[in-house]
Scaffold this motif. Structure first.
Motif, PDB file in Angstrom:
ATOM      1  N   ASN A  48       0.807  -1.228   0.000  1.00  0.00           N
ATOM      2  CA  ASN A  48       0.000   0.000   0.000  1.00  0.00           C
ATOM      3  C   ASN A  48       0.837   1.275   0.000  1.00  0.00           C
ATOM      4  O   ASN A  48       0.543   2.223   0.724  1.00  0.00           O
ATOM      5  N   ILE A  49       1.861   1.308  -0.822  1.00  0.00           N
ATOM      6  CA  ILE A  49       2.660   2.517  -0.995  1.00  0.00           C
ATOM      7  C   ILE A  49       1.921   3.415  -1.988  1.00  0.00           C
ATOM      8  O   ILE A  49       1.608   2.993  -3.099  1.00  0.00           O
ATOM      9  N   ALA A  50       1.629   4.631  -1.575  1.00  0.00           N
ATOM     10  CA  ALA A  50       0.901   5.562  -2.445  1.00  0.00           C
ATOM     11  C   ALA A  50       1.836   6.139  -3.502  1.00  0.00           C
ATOM     12  O   ALA A  50       2.952   6.551  -3.202  1.00  0.00           O
ATOM     13  N   LEU A  51       1.369   6.146  -4.756  1.00  0.00           N
ATOM     14  CA  LEU A  51       2.108   6.743  -5.862  1.00  0.00           C
ATOM     15  C   LEU A  51       1.233   7.779  -6.528  1.00  0.00           C
ATOM     16  O   LEU A  51       0.022   7.596  -6.643  1.00  0.00           O
ATOM     17  N   ALA A  52       1.851   8.871  -6.985  1.00  0.00           N
ATOM     18  CA  ALA A  52       1.137   9.907  -7.732  1.00  0.00           C
ATOM     19  C   ALA A  52       2.063  10.397  -8.838  1.00  0.00           C
ATOM     20  O   ALA A  52       3.244  10.642  -8.596  1.00  0.00           O
ATOM     21  N   GLN A  53       1.531  10.513 -10.035  1.00  0.00           N
ATOM     22  CA  GLN A  53       2.320  10.948 -11.197  1.00  0.00           C
ATOM     23  C   GLN A  53       1.689  12.192 -11.804  1.00  0.00           C
ATOM     24  O   GLN A  53       0.510  12.177 -12.157  1.00  0.00           O
ATOM     25  N   LYS A  54       2.464  13.265 -11.919  1.00  0.00           N
ATOM     26  CA  LYS A  54       2.021  14.443 -12.664  1.00  0.00           C
ATOM     27  C   LYS A  54       2.273  14.141 -14.134  1.00  0.00           C
ATOM     28  O   LYS A  54       3.400  13.815 -14.530  1.00  0.00           O
ATOM     29  N   ILE A  55       1.231  14.216 -14.936  1.00  0.00           N
ATOM     30  CA  ILE A  55       1.323  13.925 -16.363  1.00  0.00           C
ATOM     31  C   ILE A  55       1.166  15.238 -17.117  1.00  0.00           C
ATOM     32  O   ILE A  55       0.228  15.995 -16.861  1.00  0.00           O
ATOM     33  N   PRO A  56       2.069  15.530 -18.045  1.00  0.00           N
ATOM     34  CA  PRO A  56       1.981  16.792 -18.784  1.00  0.00           C
ATOM     35  C   PRO A  56       0.656  16.926 -19.531  1.00  0.00           C
ATOM     36  O   PRO A  56       0.072  15.947 -19.985  1.00  0.00           O
ATOM     37  N   ALA A  57       0.190  18.169 -19.659  1.00  0.00           N
ATOM     38  CA  ALA A  57      -1.047  18.444 -20.398  1.00  0.00           C
ATOM     39  C   ALA A  57      -0.922  17.930 -21.826  1.00  0.00           C
ATOM     40  O   ALA A  57       0.146  17.981 -22.432  1.00  0.00           O
ATOM     41  N   GLU A  58      -2.008  17.407 -22.344  1.00  0.00           N
ATOM     42  CA  GLU A  58      -2.100  16.930 -23.719  1.00  0.00           C
ATOM     43  C   GLU A  58      -1.106  15.815 -24.038  1.00  0.00           C
ATOM     44  O   GLU A  58      -0.696  15.640 -25.188  1.00  0.00           O
ATOM     45  N   GLN A  59      -0.733  15.025 -23.016  1.00  0.00           N
ATOM     46  CA  GLN A  59       0.134  13.874 -23.252  1.00  0.00           C
ATOM     47  C   GLN A  59      -0.641  12.854 -24.082  1.00  0.00           C
ATOM     48  O   GLN A  59      -1.816  12.585 -23.814  1.00  0.00           O
ATOM     49  N   ALA A  60      -0.011  12.291 -25.084  1.00  0.00           N
ATOM     50  CA  ALA A  60      -0.665  11.318 -25.963  1.00  0.00           C
ATOM     51  C   ALA A  60      -1.054  10.054 -25.195  1.00  0.00           C
ATOM     52  O   ALA A  60      -0.345   9.632 -24.278  1.00  0.00           O
ATOM     53  N   LEU A  61      -2.186   9.470 -25.575  1.00  0.00           N
ATOM     54  CA  LEU A  61      -2.618   8.205 -25.003  1.00  0.00           C
ATOM     55  C   LEU A  61      -1.614   7.116 -25.337  1.00  0.00           C
ATOM     56  O   LEU A  61      -0.990   7.137 -26.398  1.00  0.00           O
ATOM     57  N   GLY A  62      -1.494   6.153 -24.451  1.00  0.00           N
ATOM     58  CA  GLY A  62      -0.605   5.036 -24.720  1.00  0.00           C
ATOM     59  C   GLY A  62      -0.423   4.187 -23.484  1.00  0.00           C
ATOM     60  O   GLY A  62      -0.821   4.564 -22.384  1.00  0.00           O
ATOM     61  N   ALA A  63       0.183   3.034 -23.650  1.00  0.00           N
ATOM     62  CA  ALA A  63       0.529   2.148 -22.541  1.00  0.00           C
ATOM     63  C   ALA A  63       1.986   2.430 -22.181  1.00  0.00           C
ATOM     64  O   ALA A  63       2.905   1.887 -22.793  1.00  0.00           O
ATOM     65  N   TYR A  64       2.199   3.309 -21.216  1.00  0.00           N
ATOM     66  CA  TYR A  64       3.537   3.734 -20.814  1.00  0.00           C
ATOM     67  C   TYR A  64       4.091   2.803 -19.749  1.00  0.00           C
ATOM     68  O   TYR A  64       3.347   2.269 -18.926  1.00  0.00           O
ATOM     69  N   SER A  65       5.402   2.646 -19.729  1.00  0.00           N
ATOM     70  CA  SER A  65       6.036   1.857 -18.675  1.00  0.00           C
ATOM     71  C   SER A  65       7.328   2.541 -18.232  1.00  0.00           C
ATOM     72  O   SER A  65       7.963   3.282 -18.994  1.00  0.00           O
ATOM     73  N   LEU A  66       7.677   2.300 -16.993  1.00  0.00           N
ATOM     74  CA  LEU A  66       8.911   2.787 -16.387  1.00  0.00           C
ATOM     75  C   LEU A  66       9.395   1.685 -15.460  1.00  0.00           C
ATOM     76  O   LEU A  66       8.665   1.279 -14.548  1.00  0.00           O
TER      77      LEU A  66
END
Length: 126
Positions: free
Chosen positions: A99-117
């Motif tokens: 239960n580690i909380a994660l939050a990601q700021k995503i840039p405006a108008e970022q293209a849809l897709g299946a992103y991985s890191l």
């Protein structure tokens, strides 16, 4: 601690479209590129402070401390401590950290897709 497998230059990627996990540019932080080498915006935060530590049977979570909320910031916060133990922590035990909380700021108008890191978890003995 946890860090990006590819280091500070790593990024979220679909293979052809990317965004950052460690850029504190903009207001609020992460919403714009800060002028670093990759020209990408975005910032990932982790908050292990309210996580759950579950020890194996016969062990306790005494002398373990949860990390505090932090955001990846290129060049200054390249890894985030999730859990630490002092010298009085039980030996020969294991613990599940969940239960580690994660939050990601995503840039405006970022293209849809299946992103991985890819992230790597490191255990260090002192």
């Amino acid at each position: 601690s946890v860090a990006a497998n590819g280091g500070a230059a790593d990024k979220w990627s679909t293979g052809s479209i990317d965004y950052d996990y460690n850029d504190d540019g903009g207001t609020p932080a992460g919403c714009a590129d800060s002028g670093d080498a990759d020209s990408l915006a975005g910032q990932l935060s982790l908050d292990p402070s309210a996580s759950t530590i579950t020890p194996e049977n016969g062990c306790s979570s005494a002398n373990l401390s949860l990390g505090s909320s932090a955001a990846f910031t290129e060049g200054s916060v390249d890894s985030i401590t999730l859990l630490s133990a002092n010298s009085s922590a039980p030996l020969a035990c294991y613990w599940d950290l969940t239960n580690i909380a994660l939050a990601q700021k995503i840039p405006a108008e970022q293209a849809l897709g299946a992103y991985s890191l890819n992230l790597v978890l490191t255990v260090t003995a002192n």
